[in-house]
Design an enzyme around this catalytic site. Structure first.
Site, PDB file in Angstrom:
ATOM      1  N   VAL A   1      11.095   3.109 -11.289  1.00  0.00           N
ATOM      2  CA  VAL A   1      10.586   4.422 -11.278  1.00  0.00           C
ATOM      3  C   VAL A   1      11.128   5.277 -10.222  1.00  0.00           C
ATOM      4  O   VAL A   1      10.659   5.159  -9.616  1.00  0.00           O
ATOM      5  CB  VAL A   1       9.434   4.408 -11.027  1.00  0.00           C
ATOM      6  CG1 VAL A   1       8.747   5.864 -11.899  1.00  0.00           C
ATOM      7  CG2 VAL A   1       8.752   3.812 -12.212  1.00  0.00           C
TER       8      VAL A   1
ATOM      9  N   HIS B   1       4.256   1.726  -8.097  1.00  0.00           N
ATOM     10  CA  HIS B   1       3.045   1.073  -7.717  1.00  0.00           C
ATOM     11  C   HIS B   1       2.413   0.605  -8.831  1.00  0.00           C
ATOM     12  O   HIS B   1       2.067  -0.042  -9.649  1.00  0.00           O
ATOM     13  CB  HIS B   1       2.879   0.401  -6.977  1.00  0.00           C
ATOM     14  CG  HIS B   1       2.915   0.845  -5.543  1.00  0.00           C
ATOM     15  ND1 HIS B   1       3.178   1.836  -4.756  1.00  0.00           N
ATOM     16  CD2 HIS B   1       4.065  -0.479  -5.079  1.00  0.00           C
ATOM     17  CE1 HIS B   1       4.231   1.493  -3.156  1.00  0.00           C
ATOM     18  NE2 HIS B   1       3.870  -0.013  -4.046  1.00  0.00           N
TER      19      HIS B   1
ATOM     20  N   LYS C   1      13.178  -1.781  -8.445  1.00  0.00           N
ATOM     21  CA  LYS C   1      13.215  -1.588  -6.987  1.00  0.00           C
ATOM     22  C   LYS C   1      14.476  -2.781  -5.896  1.00  0.00           C
ATOM     23  O   LYS C   1      15.407  -1.878  -5.357  1.00  0.00           O
ATOM     24  CB  LYS C   1      12.222  -0.917  -6.650  1.00  0.00           C
ATOM     25  CG  LYS C   1      12.430   0.020  -5.045  1.00  0.00           C
ATOM     26  CD  LYS C   1      13.065   1.144  -5.125  1.00  0.00           C
ATOM     27  CE  LYS C   1      13.103   2.070  -4.002  1.00  0.00           C
ATOM     28  NZ  LYS C   1      12.934   0.966  -2.366  1.00  0.00           N
TER      29      LYS C   1
ATOM     30  N   GLN D   1      14.869  -8.920  -4.044  1.00  0.00           N
ATOM     31  CA  GLN D   1      13.563 -10.022  -3.446  1.00  0.00           C
ATOM     32  C   GLN D   1      12.520 -10.038  -5.185  1.00  0.00           C
ATOM     33  O   GLN D   1      12.262 -11.536  -4.819  1.00  0.00           O
ATOM     34  CB  GLN D   1      12.463  -8.590  -3.120  1.00  0.00           C
ATOM     35  CG  GLN D   1      11.457  -9.070  -3.407  1.00  0.00           C
ATOM     36  CD  GLN D   1       9.857  -8.484  -2.324  1.00  0.00           C
ATOM     37  OE1 GLN D   1       9.889  -8.213  -1.494  1.00  0.00           O
ATOM     38  NE2 GLN D   1       9.328  -7.734  -3.532  1.00  0.00           N
TER      39      GLN D   1
ATOM     40  N   LEU E   1      11.687   6.327  -6.559  1.00  0.00           N
ATOM     41  CA  LEU E   1      10.070   6.618  -5.666  1.00  0.00           C
ATOM     42  C   LEU E   1       9.641   4.872  -4.555  1.00  0.00           C
ATOM     43  O   LEU E   1      10.408   3.879  -5.118  1.00  0.00           O
ATOM     44  CB  LEU E   1       8.289   6.106  -6.638  1.00  0.00           C
ATOM     45  CG  LEU E   1       8.625   7.116  -7.022  1.00  0.00           C
ATOM     46  CD1 LEU E   1       7.432   7.137  -8.102  1.00  0.00           C
ATOM     47  CD2 LEU E   1       9.097   8.145  -6.724  1.00  0.00           C
TER      48      LEU E   1
ATOM     49  N   GLY F   1       0.922  -1.512  -0.031  1.00  0.00           N
ATOM     50  CA  GLY F   1       0.104   0.269   0.040  1.00  0.00           C
ATOM     51  C   GLY F   1       1.041   1.707   0.066  1.00  0.00           C
ATOM     52  O   GLY F   1       2.085   1.331  -0.625  1.00  0.00           O
ATOM     53  N   ALA F   2      -0.154   2.291   0.722  1.00  0.00           N
ATOM     54  CA  ALA F   2       0.246   3.780   0.681  1.00  0.00           C
ATOM     55  C   ALA F   2       1.188   3.396  -1.626  1.00  0.00           C
ATOM     56  O   ALA F   2       1.933   4.570  -1.228  1.00  0.00           O
ATOM     57  CB  ALA F   2       2.053   3.977   1.447  1.00  0.00           C
ATOM     58  N   LEU F   3       0.469   3.602  -2.242  1.00  0.00           N
ATOM     59  CA  LEU F   3       0.206   3.669  -3.752  1.00  0.00           C
ATOM     60  C   LEU F   3       0.755   4.601  -4.208  1.00  0.00           C
ATOM     61  O   LEU F   3       0.869   5.708  -4.039  1.00  0.00           O
ATOM     62  CB  LEU F   3      -0.506   3.064  -4.321  1.00  0.00           C
ATOM     63  CG  LEU F   3      -1.166   1.516  -3.881  1.00  0.00           C
ATOM     64  CD1 LEU F   3      -1.773   0.886  -4.727  1.00  0.00           C
ATOM     65  CD2 LEU F   3      -0.173   0.241  -3.299  1.00  0.00           C
TER      66      LEU F   3
HETATM   67  P1  AMP Z   1       5.920  -2.794  -1.816  1.00  0.00           P
HETATM   68  O1  AMP Z   1       4.612  -2.085  -1.734  1.00  0.00           O
HETATM   69  O2  AMP Z   1       7.079  -1.692  -0.913  1.00  0.00           O
HETATM   70  O3  AMP Z   1       5.967  -4.455  -0.758  1.00  0.00           O
HETATM   71  O4  AMP Z   1       6.330  -2.872  -3.703  1.00  0.00           O
HETATM   72  C1  AMP Z   1       5.186  -3.702  -3.592  1.00  0.00           C
HETATM   73  C2  AMP Z   1       6.316  -4.015  -5.232  1.00  0.00           C
HETATM   74  O5  AMP Z   1       6.233  -2.555  -5.677  1.00  0.00           O
HETATM   75  C3  AMP Z   1       7.085  -4.417  -5.047  1.00  0.00           C
HETATM   76  O6  AMP Z   1       7.223  -5.462  -6.292  1.00  0.00           O
HETATM   77  C4  AMP Z   1       8.692  -3.234  -5.439  1.00  0.00           C
HETATM   78  O7  AMP Z   1       9.702  -4.167  -6.084  1.00  0.00           O
HETATM   79  C5  AMP Z   1       7.092  -2.416  -6.392  1.00  0.00           C
HETATM   80  N1  AMP Z   1       7.672  -1.325  -6.821  1.00  0.00           N
HETATM   81  C6  AMP Z   1       8.274  -0.017  -5.132  1.00  0.00           C
HETATM   82  N2  AMP Z   1       8.932   0.501  -5.352  1.00  0.00           N
HETATM   83  C7  AMP Z   1       9.197   0.813  -7.015  1.00  0.00           C
HETATM   84  C8  AMP Z   1       9.397   1.042  -8.292  1.00  0.00           C
HETATM   85  N3  AMP Z   1      10.185   3.082  -7.468  1.00  0.00           N
HETATM   86  N4  AMP Z   1       9.891   1.098  -8.685  1.00  0.00           N
HETATM   87  C9  AMP Z   1       8.820   0.174  -9.379  1.00  0.00           C
HETATM   88  N5  AMP Z   1       8.581  -0.788  -8.933  1.00  0.00           N
HETATM   89  C10 AMP Z   1       8.985  -0.475  -7.415  1.00  0.00           C
END
Ligand code: AMP
Length: 279
Positions: free
Chosen positions: A177, A38, A150, A154, A185, A32-34
């Site tokens: 991104v 995301h 990012k 993982q 981000l 979340g906190a998209l």
């Molecule tokens: P999170 O909510 O942090 O668990 O991220 C969910 C998904 O979004 C994960 O696969 C992250 O790698 C991806 N994500 C988070 N930030 C970015 C970003 N800046 N660019 C690309 N993917 C991202």
């Protein structure tokens, strides 16, 4: 857009896709906190699948006891609006109490990947990631799941999980991104004050300068790590690690173009940030 808050609701939604003959189901797991990072995953998944599911779950098992589980940013209404606009078919927002019981099968991440970099700095983190994803994949049964580079390590952990458990889905790695000024981000950027945000720019700057060294023929990992460390220190970021690795996260003595990832983890004030560059 369907909003599923319980296991029975998501099962029912998945069953309805099946009954309607939907074959290609895309999935983007998030906490979340998209943000736009995301959203790039979500847009790619919407465009490549008949139906697309997003999960929003701040998964307790991937946080260490001293980490920011309670403080992690939560923005449910804005997240749901963003998903709806993007054309998401369903959002799954489970409760931890329904996801986990007090007697769980142990699902552990690759031992090798868990012993390196993020795995070494955050013991047990990737086990928690694998535990929750195994459950989410079982419930949502996606044909493709999208993960951001990012979190480069993982991606490798999840690819290993899917390969070794013979799970019937494809993992799609998606481009990282950045904000216009270069900052990767992240939901955790919300913790940064404006001064800290300036310091945080040193991570992407260090990666960029190291990549420029490689382009000029300086490829030895020691020089590259020194360069990255100097830039972090000069800006006032506290380095956790810098590294020069191949796509399987083996440390390299020399960077090779098209085969290398530069990694950084550093603390800016109380906020721990990661960034990487594929060169
Ligand atoms: P999170 O909510 O942090 O668990 O991220 C969910 C998904 O979004 C994960 O696969 C992250 O790698 C991806 N994500 C988070 N930030 C970015 C970003 N800046 N660019 C690309 N993917 C991202």
């Amino acid at each position: 857009m369907k909003i599923c808050r319980s296991i029975s609701e998501i099962k029912q939604f998945r069953q309805s896709l099946e009954e309607n003959g939907v074959k290609n189901v895309g999935f983007v797991p998030t906490m979340g906190a998209l943000h736009e990072g995301h959203l790039s995953l979500i847009n790619q998944a919407v465009s490549q699948n008949e139906a697309m599911v997003v999960s929003i779950f701040v998964n307790p098992t991937q946080f260490l006891p001293n980490e920011d589980l309670a403080a992690y940013p939560r923005k449910e209404a804005a997240d749901l609006a963003m998903c709806e606009t993007a054309g998401v078919a369903a959002v799954f927002l489970p409760q931890a109490e329904e996801i986990y019981s007090d007697d769980e099968p142990k699902i552990l991440a690759s031992k090798r990947l868990s012993s390196l970099f993020e795995g070494a700095s955050r013991a047990g983190h990737f086990d928690g990631v694998c535990a929750v994803l195994t459950k989410l994949f079982s419930l949502i049964r996606p044909s493709k799941a999208y993960f951001g580079k990012k979190d480069a390590q993982q991606v490798a952990v999840v690819q290993n999980l899917v390969a070794r458990l013979f799970l019937p889905l494809e993992i799609v790695p998606c481009e990282l991104v950045r904000a216009k000024d270069g900052l990767a981000l992240s939901s955790r950027n919300a913790y940064l004050s404006s001064e800290e945000r300036e310091v945080a720019l040193s991570l992407s700057r260090a990666l960029k300068e190291a990549a420029q060294l490689v382009a000029r023929g300086v490829t030895d990992a020691q020089s590259l790590n020194e360069k990255m460390s100097q830039i972090l220190a000069a800006a006032g970021a506290q380095k956790d690690y810098t590294a020069v690795v191949d796509r399987e996260f083996n440390e390299l003595s020399h960077a090779k173009l098209h085969e290398t990832i530069l990694l950084i983890a550093a603390r800016v004030g109380k906020t721990r940030l990661i960034d990487n560059l594929w060169i």
